[in-house]
Scaffold this motif. Structure first.
Motif, short mmCIF file in Angstrom:
data_model
loop_
_atom_site.label_atom_id
_atom_site.label_comp_id
_atom_site.label_asym_id
_atom_site.label_seq_id
_atom_site.Cartn_x
_atom_site.Cartn_y
_atom_site.Cartn_z
N VAL A 1 -5.70 2.33 7.95
CA VAL A 1 -5.44 3.33 8.99
C VAL A 1 -3.96 3.74 8.96
CG1 VAL A 1 -5.32 3.69 11.50
CG2 VAL A 1 -7.34 2.61 10.47
N HIS A 2 -3.06 2.78 8.77
CA HIS A 2 -1.62 3.06 8.66
C HIS A 2 -1.36 4.10 7.58
CE1 HIS A 2 2.73 1.83 8.26
NE2 HIS A 2 2.49 2.20 7.01
N GLU A 3 -1.92 3.90 6.41
CA GLU A 3 -1.70 4.84 5.29
C GLU A 3 -2.32 6.20 5.57
OE1 GLU A 3 0.49 4.27 3.07
OE2 GLU A 3 0.73 2.15 3.49
N ILE A 4 -3.52 6.22 6.16
CA ILE A 4 -4.16 7.49 6.51
C ILE A 4 -3.32 8.25 7.53
CG2 ILE A 4 -6.18 8.49 7.68
CD1 ILE A 4 -7.84 6.25 6.29
N LEU A 5 -2.74 7.53 8.49
CA LEU A 5 -1.91 8.18 9.50
C LEU A 5 -0.66 8.84 8.90
CD1 LEU A 5 -2.24 5.70 12.47
CD2 LEU A 5 -2.95 8.11 12.44
N HIS A 6 -0.13 8.29 7.81
CA HIS A 6 0.99 8.96 7.15
C HIS A 6 0.55 10.34 6.66
CE1 HIS A 6 4.15 6.03 7.35
NE2 HIS A 6 3.45 5.09 6.73
N ILE A 7 -0.70 10.46 6.23
CA ILE A 7 -1.23 11.77 5.80
C ILE A 7 -1.42 12.66 7.02
CG2 ILE A 7 -3.19 12.96 4.74
CD1 ILE A 7 -3.63 10.30 3.11
N VAL A 8 -2.10 12.15 8.04
CA VAL A 8 -2.40 12.92 9.24
C VAL A 8 -1.12 13.42 9.92
CG1 VAL A 8 -3.40 12.76 11.57
CG2 VAL A 8 -4.61 11.77 9.63
N CYS A 9 -0.12 12.58 9.97
CA CYS A 9 1.15 12.95 10.62
C CYS A 9 2.02 13.84 9.75
CB CYS A 9 1.92 11.69 11.01
SG CYS A 9 1.12 10.71 12.30
N GLY A 10 1.62 14.09 8.52
CA GLY A 10 2.37 14.99 7.65
C GLY A 10 3.54 14.34 6.93
N HIS A 11 3.64 13.03 6.98
CA HIS A 11 4.78 12.36 6.35
C HIS A 11 4.80 12.55 4.84
CE1 HIS A 11 4.60 9.51 10.04
NE2 HIS A 11 5.21 10.63 10.32
N ALA B 1 0.85 -1.18 0.00
CA ALA B 1 0.00 0.00 0.00
C ALA B 1 0.89 1.23 0.00
CB ALA B 1 -0.90 -0.01 1.23
N ALA B 2 0.34 2.33 -0.47
CA ALA B 2 1.10 3.57 -0.53
C ALA B 2 0.14 4.75 -0.60
CB ALA B 2 2.01 3.59 -1.76
N VAL B 3 0.65 5.91 -0.21
CA VAL B 3 -0.08 7.16 -0.33
C VAL B 3 0.63 7.99 -1.38
CG1 VAL B 3 -0.77 9.27 0.87
CG2 VAL B 3 -0.73 7.10 2.10
N SER B 4 -0.14 8.62 -2.26
CA SER B 4 0.46 9.42 -3.33
C SER B 4 -0.29 10.74 -3.45
CB SER B 4 0.36 8.65 -4.65
OG SER B 4 0.77 9.46 -5.72
N PHE B 5 0.47 11.84 -3.55
CA PHE B 5 -0.08 13.16 -3.82
C PHE B 5 0.64 13.73 -5.02
CE2 PHE B 5 -1.71 12.77 0.37
CZ PHE B 5 -2.78 13.66 0.46
N ILE C 1 -4.81 6.71 -1.86
CA ILE C 1 -4.23 5.59 -1.13
C ILE C 1 -4.36 4.41 -2.08
CG2 ILE C 1 -4.43 4.05 0.84
CD1 ILE C 1 -5.56 6.36 2.42
N MET C 2 -3.24 3.79 -2.38
CA MET C 2 -3.22 2.71 -3.36
C MET C 2 -2.89 1.39 -2.69
SD MET C 2 -1.13 4.80 -6.27
CE MET C 2 0.04 5.40 -5.07
N PHE C 3 -3.58 0.34 -3.13
CA PHE C 3 -3.33 -1.01 -2.63
C PHE C 3 -3.08 -1.91 -3.83
CE2 PHE C 3 -6.17 1.01 0.38
CZ PHE C 3 -5.57 0.73 1.59
N ASN C 4 -2.16 -2.83 -3.70
CA ASN C 4 -1.95 -3.84 -4.72
C ASN C 4 -2.95 -4.95 -4.44
OD1 ASN C 4 -1.12 -6.06 -6.23
ND2 ASN C 4 1.04 -5.52 -6.08
N PRO C 5 -3.95 -5.12 -5.29
CA PRO C 5 -5.00 -6.11 -5.01
C PRO C 5 -4.46 -7.54 -4.89
CG PRO C 5 -5.27 -5.20 -7.22
CD PRO C 5 -4.18 -4.43 -6.54
N ARG C 6 -3.39 -7.85 -5.61
CA ARG C 6 -2.81 -9.21 -5.51
C ARG C 6 -2.24 -9.45 -4.12
NH1 ARG C 6 0.99 -8.76 -10.40
NH2 ARG C 6 2.35 -9.02 -8.63
N ASN C 7 -1.70 -8.40 -3.48
CA ASN C 7 -1.12 -8.56 -2.16
C ASN C 7 -2.15 -8.43 -1.04
OD1 ASN C 7 1.39 -8.95 -3.31
ND2 ASN C 7 1.99 -6.82 -3.08
#
Length: 168
Positions: free
Chosen positions: A34-44, A1-5, A14-20
């Motif tokens: 939630v992990h990926e959303i927190l990267h946004i919330v925390c400003g990462h 999974a990853a976050v992209s802007f 927020i992107m997920f690899n459906p195979r994984n």
């Protein structure tokens, strides 16, 4: 999974690899979300110019995951750790970034509940103490040797920039 802007855009994905993700149970999948959303919330995702991220990308990635994974765990979610997570590598055991796993890797346990800046500097200190091998040439600070230079006293202007507070 990853976050992209996209640069300059307030809209992200927020992107997920459906195979994984096909073999991941609902609670760990929710934890991953939630992990990926927190990267946004925390400003990462907005820390592209953070000097430590540029100089030590592997340690930076561990630090930000350490921050968000503690929150995920504290909030009662689990993450998809274990064997068979990646379809392309079914025998790979994915352990994740946790305080316990950091302690196993470095022989020292970081304190819980710290921010990204703290963990970046703590991880760098541990790597330097143990001359922990990084991926050769991947961070640019090792001259392609794969080892952090333990003679670097940390007194350079770059190191001073690394302590800029990122808020998380």
């Amino acid at each position: 999974a990853a976050v992209s802007f996209r640069t300059g855009s307030p809209v992200g994905e927020i992107m997920f690899n459906p195979r994984n993700c096909q073999n991941v149970d609902l609670l760990p999948f929710a934890g991953l979300t939630v992990h990926e959303i927190l990267h946004i919330v925390c400003g990462h995702v907005n820390m592209f110019d953070f000097p430590f991220r540029k100089k030590y990308p592997e340690l930076w990635a561990i630090a930000v995951d350490l921050v968000v994974n503690q929150i995920v765990e504290k909030d009662g979610y689990s993450l998809p750790f274990g064997k068979g997570i990646l379809e392309d590598e079914p025998d790979l055991v994915f352990e994740g970034v946790t305080l316990d796993n950091i302690e196993k890797q470095f022989g020292a346990r970081p304190p819980a509940g710290e921010n990204t800046e703290f963990y970046c500097l703590w991880l760098l200190e541990q790597a330097r103490k143990q001359e922990q091998e990084l991926q050769p040439g991947s961070c640019g600070s090792c001259g392609g040797t794969g080892k952090v230079d333990s003679d670097d006293s940390g007194d350079s202007d770059d190191d001073a920039d690394e302590s800029a507070d990122d808020g998380q």
